[in-house]
Structures are given as C-alpha cells and as structure tokens.
Design an enzyme around this catalytic site. Structure first.
Site, PDB file in Angstrom:
ATOM      1  N   PHE A 159     -18.111  -3.918   1.628  1.00  0.00           N
ATOM      2  CA  PHE A 159     -19.202  -3.261   0.909  1.00  0.00           C
ATOM      3  C   PHE A 159     -19.146  -3.522  -0.594  1.00  0.00           C
ATOM      4  O   PHE A 159     -19.725  -2.795  -1.390  1.00  0.00           O
ATOM      5  CB  PHE A 159     -19.181  -1.748   1.170  1.00  0.00           C
ATOM      6  CG  PHE A 159     -19.403  -1.387   2.610  1.00  0.00           C
ATOM      7  CD1 PHE A 159     -20.627  -1.610   3.217  1.00  0.00           C
ATOM      8  CD2 PHE A 159     -18.380  -0.839   3.365  1.00  0.00           C
ATOM      9  CE1 PHE A 159     -20.831  -1.292   4.547  1.00  0.00           C
ATOM     10  CE2 PHE A 159     -18.569  -0.520   4.694  1.00  0.00           C
ATOM     11  CZ  PHE A 159     -19.798  -0.744   5.296  1.00  0.00           C
ATOM     12  N   GLY A 160     -18.429  -4.553  -0.999  1.00  0.00           N
ATOM     13  CA  GLY A 160     -18.398  -4.917  -2.413  1.00  0.00           C
ATOM     14  C   GLY A 160     -17.111  -4.554  -3.118  1.00  0.00           C
ATOM     15  O   GLY A 160     -16.557  -5.353  -3.852  1.00  0.00           O
ATOM     16  N   SER A 206      -3.243 -14.191   3.099  1.00  0.00           N
ATOM     17  CA  SER A 206      -4.308 -13.410   2.464  1.00  0.00           C
ATOM     18  C   SER A 206      -4.452 -13.842   1.007  1.00  0.00           C
ATOM     19  O   SER A 206      -3.464 -14.186   0.350  1.00  0.00           O
ATOM     20  CB  SER A 206      -3.982 -11.912   2.541  1.00  0.00           C
ATOM     21  OG  SER A 206      -4.989 -11.139   1.939  1.00  0.00           O
ATOM     22  N   ASN A 207      -5.679 -13.815   0.526  1.00  0.00           N
ATOM     23  CA  ASN A 207      -5.983 -14.174  -0.863  1.00  0.00           C
ATOM     24  C   ASN A 207      -5.673 -15.643  -1.181  1.00  0.00           C
ATOM     25  O   ASN A 207      -5.191 -15.966  -2.261  1.00  0.00           O
ATOM     26  CB  ASN A 207      -5.250 -13.243  -1.830  1.00  0.00           C
ATOM     27  CG  ASN A 207      -5.742 -11.813  -1.732  1.00  0.00           C
ATOM     28  OD1 ASN A 207      -6.914 -11.524  -1.955  1.00  0.00           O
ATOM     29  ND2 ASN A 207      -4.850 -10.895  -1.367  1.00  0.00           N
ATOM     30  N   HIS A 222       0.758 -11.549   1.761  1.00  0.00           N
ATOM     31  CA  HIS A 222      -0.270 -10.778   1.075  1.00  0.00           C
ATOM     32  C   HIS A 222      -1.031 -11.586   0.018  1.00  0.00           C
ATOM     33  O   HIS A 222      -2.241 -11.444  -0.135  1.00  0.00           O
ATOM     34  CB  HIS A 222       0.348  -9.532   0.440  1.00  0.00           C
ATOM     35  CG  HIS A 222      -0.641  -8.436   0.214  1.00  0.00           C
ATOM     36  ND1 HIS A 222      -0.286  -7.102   0.194  1.00  0.00           N
ATOM     37  CD2 HIS A 222      -1.970  -8.448   0.003  1.00  0.00           C
ATOM     38  CE1 HIS A 222      -1.360  -6.362  -0.021  1.00  0.00           C
ATOM     39  NE2 HIS A 222      -2.391  -7.162  -0.142  1.00  0.00           N
ATOM     40  N   TYR A 267       0.823  -1.213   0.000  1.00  0.00           N
ATOM     41  CA  TYR A 267       0.000   0.000   0.000  1.00  0.00           C
ATOM     42  C   TYR A 267       0.859   1.266   0.000  1.00  0.00           C
ATOM     43  O   TYR A 267       0.401   2.318  -0.442  1.00  0.00           O
ATOM     44  CB  TYR A 267      -0.922   0.051   1.215  1.00  0.00           C
ATOM     45  CG  TYR A 267      -1.926  -1.054   1.327  1.00  0.00           C
ATOM     46  CD1 TYR A 267      -2.104  -2.006   0.311  1.00  0.00           C
ATOM     47  CD2 TYR A 267      -2.721  -1.175   2.462  1.00  0.00           C
ATOM     48  CE1 TYR A 267      -3.031  -3.023   0.444  1.00  0.00           C
ATOM     49  CE2 TYR A 267      -3.652  -2.192   2.596  1.00  0.00           C
ATOM     50  CZ  TYR A 267      -3.799  -3.114   1.583  1.00  0.00           C
ATOM     51  OH  TYR A 267      -4.724  -4.126   1.723  1.00  0.00           O
TER      52      TYR A 267
END
Length: 322
Positions: free
Chosen positions: A283-284, A231-232, A201, A142
C-alpha cells in the site's frame, strides 16, 4: 495512470491454463495465464515513486515525542485491523499459492509484521490467521519472532489452522557473526520445528552475504529451513550471484513493490529463472498508505466493482504477480 484491460477469454478457461502451466513448472506461461484470468481488473502503469526521506524524518521525530507514542500505537493497531477487514474477502476467496523452485507451495497473500511489537503484534497475527491468511512474515531485525510464534501456536491450539497450513517467513541480517546460531535462535523464538522461508534481509558485504546464504543452505540440508531467498536486491547483476555461485538458488526475492514503484524488468527476468518476486509495502508504506488508498483512479475502480480501495490494490498485486 491506471487503465482497463479487457480480454475475450473466460476466467475459467484462463484458470485452467494457469493450473496446467503451474503443474508443468512453466512459470512465465503461468504468469501470463494468471494475468488473463484476472483481466476484468486493472493493469497499472505508474511512474516511479518520489523522494520519501522527509517522511521518514518526520516519523522519527514523532517517535521521540512521548505524548504521541500512545496515539500512534492505537492508530497503527486500528490500521492493521482495518486493512485485515478490507482484504478479508480476498484472503478467504483467493487462498492461492505458487509452487517454488524448492518444491513447496507459498501463499500469494500474507501479513508483514515490520514495526509490530508485543501484544499488538501477537493480536494482529492471530487476527490475520483467523481471517484466512496463511503467510506470516517476520525477521530477526524486527525483534518480534517470539510474538509471531506465540500467535501461530495460539491459532493452532484454538483449531484455526494447522502448522503445515501456515507459511512462516523470517530473515537474517547480513552482518551476523554466526548465522548458523541465528537460524537456531529464530527457530527457538518462533517455537516452531522448521521455517518455511528464510531470506537474506539485505545486502551487507560480499563476505557477509555469502556467509549467511551458505548457512541457510546448510539449514535446508538439516531440515531447519524449507526454502531460501533474498530481500532488497533490485537488479539482475546482484541477484545473478546467488543463482550462479551457490548450490541452491533463491526461491523468492522479496522487494518493495507497489503502484508507484513497479520493477517489472526484474520480475520478468526472475520468472525465467524460476524465482518469484514477493512484495512488501503493497500500500505504499513510508507514510504513503493514505495516498494509495485515496488515489482517485483506484477509488473509481473500487466504486465500479463495489470493492474497497485496499481490495483493488491487493487485486492489482495478485494480477501483476507481485
């Protein structure tokens, strides 16, 4: 579609059962009790989300237009503070945590900082902490660990919270040449003595993934990191490697989950292994936030309970244990 689920047990009795299960380390039973505790709210049954490539292409094209950058930044900042305000009541009232297999408590509600930079990032994180949030999520990719750290230290200095009350997550890229140095750099950028949760990540190469995960284990032993995860990773097969082949298993799997993509199978399987699923894009995301917040069923539930659409969606995430 969304449908109601009403159970006969009282919320207080279910809450007591949930506490007993959590103390006993029985995650599957704890999940069931929590679902029943929140039974006055919605249970979602939605189809998988559709193709979103076009949305990402349009967004990338807009980023290249200088006349839109300022406007987009203002919209982004407005949306962040709007959602913080809409979910502030939940953050203040819930303040729920789960006990990870590492022995540490992790808040169930937090702020992600993907795409946030500079002053916008620092102000958003500070506002979140002031509103009652205690989990802040960042990543080396990030490029905003420094801003996140600045906001956390400012909130501590202003008496809003203490370091031990905040749960900080960061992530390491799988293609690192020296993940041990990356961990030290994250600590330096954050300006904190330890990281609460560090995640791989995403999948890179088998050797790269293993190197990063082994570095995180070394950092746990050195007191630099308290809990680790991935993650992922969306299947039992890909997750099983980190459970079977390493000294310390993942405490958390952070994946994309929302109303239109619910990986219940992985969530339930991971629970049996003592691993919690943490959601991003609640939220999508990817241009679908408006679609979620203006969903007619969500709005109907919101009107029935005198809540905002954002509060209903967050409540669904808490109820579904994502």
């Amino acid at each position: 579609m969304l449908q109601w689920s009403i159970l006969s047990e009282s919320p207080s009795s279910c809450a007591a059962k949930a506490c007993e299960a959590r103390e006993a380390g029985a995650i599957a039973e704890w999940r069931k009790a929590r679902r029943r505790e929140f039974s006055c709210f919605c249970v979602a049954k939605c189809s998988p989300f559709g193709e979103q490539k076009k949305t990402r292409e349009v967004s990338a094209a807009n980023d290249e237009r200088p006349d839109l950058r300022g406007e987009m930044l203002l919209k982004k900042l407005f949306l962040i503070f709007a959602v913080l305000l809409m979910t502030d009541l939940i953050a203040a009232k819930e303040n729920q945590t789960v006990k990870l297999n590492s022995g540490y408590e992790m808040p169930t509600l937090g702020l992600g900082t993907w795409t946030l930079t500079g002053e916008t990032c620092e102000n958003a994180v500070y506002a979140a902490l002031k509103s009652g949030y205690r989990l802040i999520d960042t990543a080396k990719y990030y490029g905003n660990e420094s801003e996140v750290g600045n906001a956390i230290r400012r909130a501590i200095k202003d008496g809003i919270c203490k370091r031990e009350e905040i749960f900080v997550t960061t992530k390491l890229v799988p293609c690192s040449n020296n993940p041990d140095l990356d961990i030290d750099d994250s600590l330096k950028q954050l300006g904190l003595p330890y990281i609460d949760l560090c995640l791989l990540h995403q999948h890179g190469s088998a050797s790269g993934d293993d190197a990063v995960y082994k570095a995180m284990i070394r950092a746990v032993k050195d007191g630099k990191i308290r809990s680790i995860g991935i993650s992922n990773f969306y299947t039992e097969k890909t997750v099983s490697h980190f459970i079977k082949d390493f000294e310390i298993p993942p405490a958390v799997i952070q994946n994309e989950n929302h109303l239109k993509y619910q990986n219940n199978a992985l969530r339930d399987w991971a629970a049996k292994k003592g691993i919690f699923i943490e959601s991003y894009y609640p939220f999508g995301g990817r241009g679908h936030t408006k679609e979620h917040l203006q969903n007619e069923t969500v709005l109907e539930i919101a009107r029935a309970h005198g809540k905002s659409a954002a509060q209903i969606i967050v409540r669904w995430h808490l109820q579904s244990l994502y």
